[in-house]
Scaffold this active site. Sequence first.
Site, mmCIF file in Angstrom:
data_model
loop_
_atom_site.group_PDB
_atom_site.id
_atom_site.type_symbol
_atom_site.label_atom_id
_atom_site.label_comp_id
_atom_site.label_asym_id
_atom_site.label_seq_id
_atom_site.Cartn_x
_atom_site.Cartn_y
_atom_site.Cartn_z
ATOM 1 C CB SER A 226 -0.985 0.042 1.159
ATOM 2 O OG SER A 226 -1.765 -1.127 1.198
ATOM 3 C CB SER A 264 -0.634 -2.437 -3.455
ATOM 4 O OG SER A 264 -0.149 -1.202 -2.981
ATOM 5 C CG ASP A 266 -1.552 1.473 -4.401
ATOM 6 O OD1 ASP A 266 -0.781 1.388 -3.430
ATOM 7 O OD2 ASP A 266 -1.527 0.684 -5.360
#
Length: 328
Positions: A226, A264, A266
């Site tokens: 992230s 991830s 984001d």
Amino acid sequence: MQTPRRVRDLGVTVGTLPPGPLNAITDVPGVRVGQTTISTGDLNTGVTAIVPDGYADGLPAAVAVGNGYGKLVGSSQVDELGVIETPVLLTGTLSVFRVADALLTWLLDRDPKATSLNPVVGETNDGHLSDIRRRPITPEHVHAALDSASTDLPAEGCVGAGTGTEALGFKAGIGTASRTLDSGTIGVLVQANFSGTLTVLGTPIPAQPVPAQSDPAQPVDGDGNSCMIVVATDLPLDARQLGRVARRAVFAMGRVGSDFGPGSGDYAIAFTTNRRSAFVDRQLRGPFQATTESVEEALLNSLTMATTTTGFRGRTAHAVPHDLIRLR
């Protein structure tokens, strides 16, 4: 050992727009940052607080999701109403709910008549270098970050919410940068913790293999883990336009080599301290450029200001060697 240095001090100039006096999110008038760091052996985590003036009256804001594998408390109300009404806090994944509760307590203490508040708290997973299951963040840590918020240059690297984070195969952390335009300032703060191949001004710098970790089941890079990006400005943008700015902030991760891994989360959240909403869309070229340049430089700063860290179960994340950056 090397002394942490900002990427600009290593001879790397990102983009063409001028930075603000501090080259930081705190160049935006009325924006303050405070941080609390926990770094004690198996614990490497903390809290970073972005505190804009006027939040209690609501500030225009928007959220962009590059990959939703994460936790951004309060994001749905920001999407719905186009405002933030609290500071924005960052921390480690399993502490995000404790931080949100502590932020709520801090806000209620300051507004005895409040019956509804929407705390905004983001996170990245620092579980490789910190015993994340202990959830060590207390209300005192959160309140200290909020109470210490200032307009000074924020500390970068292994501090606050970036104490235990890694990015692009190296130790990372908190980074910040800014750009000035004729009409105002764009400032950015990042919590970098994502996978890919470090890229500086278009040149890849792959991380070198390191000796096997004491816990090989926990890879250094993994599937992402992230990135949180906070964009602040004093430009008169409305919530829809801030959404366009926030999306460019996520796009800018690709400029430093993010592979936008499937694991991830984001996120970018953009807000303005200016409620006039006087821009038209054809004027957004400058803010878009200022945002992408600031995010790129902030992400690089998060790496070059970090130091090699050994944490949970003896795992180590190595700082990027500055000599590799200087050659670009």
